[in-house]
Design a protein around this motif. Structure first.
Motif, PDB file in Angstrom:
ATOM      1  N   TRP A 187       9.268  16.598  18.266  1.00  0.00           N
ATOM      2  CA  TRP A 187       9.380  16.648  16.761  1.00  0.00           C
ATOM      3  C   TRP A 187      10.144  17.718  15.667  1.00  0.00           C
ATOM      4  N   PHE A 188      10.169  16.936  14.362  1.00  0.00           N
ATOM      5  CA  PHE A 188      11.396  18.315  13.521  1.00  0.00           C
ATOM      6  C   PHE A 188       9.819  18.332  13.034  1.00  0.00           C
ATOM      7  N   SER A 189       9.721  20.023  12.639  1.00  0.00           N
ATOM      8  CA  SER A 189       8.778  20.304  11.889  1.00  0.00           C
ATOM      9  C   SER A 189       9.065  20.175  10.537  1.00  0.00           C
ATOM     10  N   THR A 190       9.195  19.304   9.572  1.00  0.00           N
ATOM     11  CA  THR A 190       9.640  18.419   9.283  1.00  0.00           C
ATOM     12  C   THR A 190      10.712  19.399   8.018  1.00  0.00           C
ATOM     13  N   GLY A 234       3.668  24.522  12.691  1.00  0.00           N
ATOM     14  CA  GLY A 234       2.051  23.612  12.601  1.00  0.00           C
ATOM     15  C   GLY A 234       2.894  22.194  13.078  1.00  0.00           C
ATOM     16  N   ALA A 235       4.332  21.301  12.994  1.00  0.00           N
ATOM     17  CA  ALA A 235       4.267  19.744  13.345  1.00  0.00           C
ATOM     18  C   ALA A 235       3.617  19.718  14.612  1.00  0.00           C
ATOM     19  N   ASN A 289       0.964  17.236  19.417  1.00  0.00           N
ATOM     20  CA  ASN A 289       0.519  18.346  20.510  1.00  0.00           C
ATOM     21  C   ASN A 289      -1.375  17.735  20.785  1.00  0.00           C
ATOM     22  N   ASN A 290      -2.409  18.021  19.758  1.00  0.00           N
ATOM     23  CA  ASN A 290      -3.471  17.728  19.622  1.00  0.00           C
ATOM     24  C   ASN A 290      -4.091  16.391  19.129  1.00  0.00           C
ATOM     25  N   ALA A 319      -1.442  17.406   7.542  1.00  0.00           N
ATOM     26  CA  ALA A 319      -0.377  18.002   7.278  1.00  0.00           C
ATOM     27  C   ALA A 319      -0.466  18.661   5.871  1.00  0.00           C
ATOM     28  N   ILE A 320      -0.917  17.446   5.033  1.00  0.00           N
ATOM     29  CA  ILE A 320      -1.376  18.140   3.874  1.00  0.00           C
ATOM     30  C   ILE A 320      -2.577  19.509   3.899  1.00  0.00           C
TER      31      ILE A 320
END
Length: 358
Positions: A15-18, A160-161, A166-167, A242-243
């Motif tokens: 993924w692209f960690s924002t 974080g992303a 992954n979990n 995420a928020i």
């Protein structure tokens, strides 16, 4: 590059960690220049090619990745996009002449490190930086090296992303994590670990930090595809996590600014930057903010990562997403310029150009 845990699961976790945006580590040949190095710690969004040297299914050193990267003549370098990463663009805009050297590349030693190095999962990345820090002492002398690292170098970190993807959000494998730990407890652990990691970097003379929060991971083509959403929908649980994490992260950075003398922790609000781009994509000249330009599988080409057998759009600069997880160069350019020049709604207390000059 992704975290160590992510590599073990393979391609799904790219993924692209924002914007967990990390910019490439660079430095000027003249160590008396006002520019120092830019050390990037994070995930595949800013990988400059470490995946080339790892035994993993998560690889970007295959075409058509890099097709628009002029520095390589359109050949893949290990960047997970069609052209430049956010880090590449930031470095250029700050006047840094060279691109990052992946930490694992054979040429990431000697004076090459003065231009910076791009690295792996965060705990291991900090271990590697400890080694690099010693090389700076050998190259410049202890006093000059400390000044170069603490006063003129920028440390960009976004994590974080992948922890969520992954979990809590990984199909089947996530069920155990959701049962055994609440979101609050899971985020508590993330923040506690990150506090220790930032403190380690401070103890190694890092002073200028840019920390990106987690972007709207529920809106990437991979998540939209596996959850069978409509074009204008995002995965609610993913974005709520995420928020929730982002609120705790902002508090952590405020805490660190208060307790580590001489440090500057800059908060990059990647979540809002990316969500704005996805929500109002037409205003930015894009025709799609849902479908991967390069990929296969499902309505949004969001299952199989970009590779030689993937379908690829003709209008690459009209897609927000290059592949199921990562932005296109066109999206990276918009995000990077906001981080460089933006106001305190997107990056605070200073933007990247202001941070460079502190």
């Amino acid at each position: 590059m992704v975290t160590v845990e992510a590599w073990s699961f393979g391609f799904v976790l790219l993924w692209f960690s924002t914007l967990s945006y990390y910019y490439p580590v660079h430095a000027a040949d003249d160590t008396n220049s006002s520019l120092g190095a830019s050390f990037i710690f994070g995930d595949s969004l800013v990988d400059a090619g470490n995946n080339n040297y790892l035994s993993t299914l998560s690889r970007a050193n295959i075409p058509p990745n890099g097709i628009d990267f002029k520095a390589s003549g359109g050949n893949p370098t290990g960047r997970y996009t069609n052209g430049r990463t956010i880090g590449d663009i930031v470095g250029e805009e700050l006047g840094i002449p060279n691109y990052a050297v992946p930490y694992l590349a054979p040429n990431s030693t000697g004076r090459a490190i003065l231009y910076g190095v791009n690295r792996l999962g965060l705990d291991i990345q900090i271990d590697f930086f400890n080694n690099t820090r010693k090389q700076f002492d050998a190259l410049l002398g202890a006093s000059k090296a400390k000044d170069y690292i603490s006063k003129r170098s920028i440390f960009s970190i976004t994590i974080g992303a992948n922890d969520f993807l992954n979990n809590y959000l990984l199909p089947v494998l996530s069920i155990g994590a959701r049962i055994s730990q609440s979101p609050d407890a899971f985020i508590d652990d993330m923040i506690s670990h990150f506090r220790n990691q930032l403190t380690r970097l401070y103890q190694l003379d890092a002073r200028k930090f840019v920390v990106g929060n987690v972007g709207p991971i529920g809106c990437i083509p991979y998540q939209k595809t596996i959850n069978q959403l409509n074009e204008n929908e995002c995965v609610d649980l993913a974005n709520k996590l995420a928020i929730q994490y982002n609120g705790r992260l902002k508090d952590l950075l405020t805490e660190m600014n208060g307790k580590l003398p001489g440090s500057v922790f800059v908060h990059a609000n990647v979540y809002d930057l990316v969500l704005e781009l996805i929500t109002n994509y037409k205003q930015y000249g894009f025709t799609s903010a849902s479908k991967a330009c390069c990929g296969n599988g499902g309505q949004f080409a969001g299952i199989i990562p970009c590779g030689p057998t993937s379908s690829m759009c003709d209008d690459r600069d009209k897609h927000v997403f290059w592949d199921p997880y990562h932005p296109s160069e066109a999206a990276n350019l918009i995000i990077a310029r906001q981080l460089l020049n933006g106001n305190t709604k997107v990056i605070s207390p200073v933007n990247l150009k202001q941070l460079r000059n502190l």
